[in-house]
Design an enzyme around this catalytic site. Structure first.
Site, short mmCIF file in Angstrom:
data_model
loop_
_atom_site.label_atom_id
_atom_site.label_comp_id
_atom_site.label_asym_id
_atom_site.label_seq_id
_atom_site.Cartn_x
_atom_site.Cartn_y
_atom_site.Cartn_z
N GLU A 85 -7.93 16.36 34.84
CA GLU A 85 -7.22 17.15 35.85
C GLU A 85 -7.12 18.62 35.47
OE1 GLU A 85 -3.08 17.24 38.48
OE2 GLU A 85 -3.36 15.70 36.94
N LYS A 119 -3.79 13.37 42.63
CA LYS A 119 -2.85 12.32 43.03
C LYS A 119 -3.60 11.30 43.86
CE LYS A 119 0.69 12.12 41.90
NZ LYS A 119 1.15 11.67 40.56
#
Length: 595
Positions: A190, A206
């Site tokens: 990420e 997410k």
């Protein structure tokens, strides 16, 4: 100015970051020796001065590599509730030069077995889920990112372990930082932010789904991730939070979301990301950017203040570097930081790794618990510190000038290339096969089609005798631990796990493997067919095996049905056959130990 930390001549830092604005192929892959100086913040008051010093030194031409703990959040807003930190709130090594990535050592020994112990029971997890749902129902928050650590003892080389973890979780934003006090082994996929000149990009992650056992199942799971309302809602909530955070340093009307609900394939899971970018206001500093964005909303929840307050109530210990920020500020000021998920922190022989997920109103405990299991899988995939570079492999039969099942082999190699992130051009691979085919118009040949990471194909042919009518198989004397490895699901030149089960007795053609659950899987060079209870069956892919072309053809035609066969069932098997595309169907015998 914060005090300089003690230097150590053996310290080494490794950075292997994707270039988030590029095509995915270029990477910032560098190593650094002992830093010329170290900037450390051990109190909240020292965090901002460290960031100011980092930016100033980078603009003077230095490389600055380091991290902020999650608990450094209190330096940016006293309303952010955190536990007392378990180490430096911020740590940066300052380097006068970058060095090449270290040479691969092909003779490295396996990473020692790491026995992870969860700190959270399933019963406690369910109780925390209920508390979060009550808070959401009461309007206290919309989403909460709940996490828990696992702990383990580790006795080995920390850098070797990082390289093994990086191999199990490739790409992304990976970093190894040895401060002398602790080692950070981050293989995070990420991006937190990438800030270059006046442009800043964030890419919150997410939404999670497991990878499939077949290309069709894999794509179906990715499509479901993109379309399930719960996953989309979770993603949008965090995108909105980060848009608001980013507006604090952005020029008016410059915040935008150019990409939403993008699925990224990792070895063990699909992850959904979205891009939020902006133009920063003139005079913005690195401390300003952290003040606006830290901690990343993807690992807190929304609203951020309420979510962090509940995180401190539910999570009994500090998160540490996990969920903070790890990154590099290049000479000139270009800053790139990850969100350190999939990150191990090592102190002496004690290792720690956090796992978590975003909990929304419609989150189900069973599904979230399973998601944690999938996310944690990267830890068990780290077996060797460094392995030789591998090629993708397809083995075909070339008989009388005709290539058997060539389209199916090319399709399988294309799927493997997509999985491992290898460049793929089907026309080049097909042309490579056709050139070899034109050179071998008579006889029987075993053809190996190989593809390297750059997408360069090559083919080679070996004379092959006619296969025997019947072969002898031996049963593996132990479980095949690599049944669910990527290097079992996909065919590559990395075959040490198969070679360890090569037959040792004279006259034995191959070894029949079985997984830790006692389920029959495949042979080391082909699939297995078994006549059981009056029908021919083959183990399903979920047992852990390669989807052989010969096997797939026979399942598609109805000659074989998929069914779980346990080692305990083998005495009842009426007949067996070794199956692959190269040799076809070979009747087989197996000596089953008598109980």
């Amino acid at each position: 100015m914060p005090p300089d930390g003690a230097l150590h001549s053996t310290l080494r830092t490794l950075i292997d970051f994707a270039q988030p604005r590029g095509d995915g192929a270029s990477r910032l892959r560098l190593s650094f020796g002992a830093p010329s100086r170290v900037l450390v913040a051990r109190t909240v008051a020292e965090v901002l001065p460290v960031l100011e010093a980092v930016e100033a030194l980078a603009r003077e031409g230095h490389w600055c590599v380091g991290y902020l703990r999650y608990e450094a959040a209190a330096a940016f807003d006293p309303a952010f509730a955190v536990h007392a930190a378990d180490g430096p709130l911020a740590w940066f090594g300052v380097h006068d030069e970058a060095l090449p990535w270290p040479e691969v050592q092909n003779n490295a020994s396996p990473v020692p077995t790491v026995d992870w112990q969860d700190s959270l029971s399933r019963a406690d997890f369910d109780q925390r889920m209920q508390a979060i749902h009550r808070a959401i129902a009461n309007g206290e928050l919309y989403q909460l990112n709940y996490t828990a650590p696992s702990h383990a003892g580790f006795h080995g080389d920390a850098q070797d372990w990082f390289l093994a973890l990086r191999q199990a979780q490739p790409d992304g934003y990976t970093a190894f930082i040895d401060t002398g006090e602790e080692q950070v082994l981050s293989v995070s996929p990420e991006l937190f932010f990438d800030w270059h000149d006046d442009r800043i990009l964030t890419r919150p992650m997410k939404g999670t789904a497991p990878r499939g056992a077949t290309p069709a199942e894999d794509e179906a799971l990715a499509q479901r991730l993109r379309t399930v309302p719960k996953e989309r809602a979770e993603n949008v909530m965090i995108v909105d939070l980060i848009r608001n955070d980013l507006s604090r340093v952005a020029r008016p009307f410059s915040v935008r979301v150019p990409r939403l609900f993008h699925t990224e394939a990792l070895p063990t899971v699909w992850q959904m990301t979205s891009d939020v970018e902006a133009l920063v206001r003139e005079g913005t500093t690195l401390a300003d950017v952290f003040g606006a964005l830290f901690p990343c909303g993807s690992i807190t929840g929304a609203p951020k203040v309420s979510a962090m307050r509940m995180i401190r109530e539910l999570e009994p210990e500090a998160r540490g570097v996990y969920c903070g920020a790890v990154g590099v500020v290049q000479p000139g000021g270009h800053a790139t930081f990850n969100v350190p998920i999939r990150t191990v922190t090592l102190r002496g022989s004690e290792a720690r790794c956090g796992i978590g997920s975003g909990i929304t109103a419609d989150a189900q405990a069973d599904a979230e618990w399973e998601e944690w299991r999938h996310k944690r899988a990267f830890l068990s995939h780290a077996k060797r510190p460094v392995n030789p570079p591998f090629e993708l492999l397809e083995t075909l039969a070339l008989a009388a000038g005709e290539l058997r099942d060539a389209p199916a082999h090319l399709a399988r190699m294309a799927n493997a290339a997509r999985h491992f992130g290898y460049a793929w051009n089907e026309a080049l691979a097909a042309a490579c096969l056709h050139r070899l085919q034109a050179q071998h118009t008579a006889g029987m040949w075993r053809v190996r089609l190989l593809l390297d990471a750059q997408g360069t194909p090559r083919a080679e042919a070996f004379a092959m005798e006619a296969p025997p009518a019947r072969v002898q198989l031996q049963l593996a004397d132990r479980a095949f631990d690599e049944a669910h490895s990527d290097f079992t699901r996909f065919k590559t030149t990395r075959r040490a796990h198969y070679e360890a089960f090569a037959p040792t007795a004279a006259g034995v053609f191959d070894t029949l493997l079985w997984n830790r659950d006692g389920e029959v899987t495949e042979c080391t060079r082909g699939n297995i067919a078994l006549l059981l209870d009056g029908r021919w069956v083959t183990p399903p892919l979920r047992c852990g095996l390669l989807n052989g072309i010969g096997r797939a053809n026979r399942v598609r035609s109805g000659q074989l049905a998929e069914a779980v066969v346990r080692v305990d069932d083998l005495p009842r098997v009426q007949a067996l056959a070794f199956v692959n595309s190269l040799r076809g169907w070979l009747d087989a015998d197996l000596n089953v130990p008598q109980k």
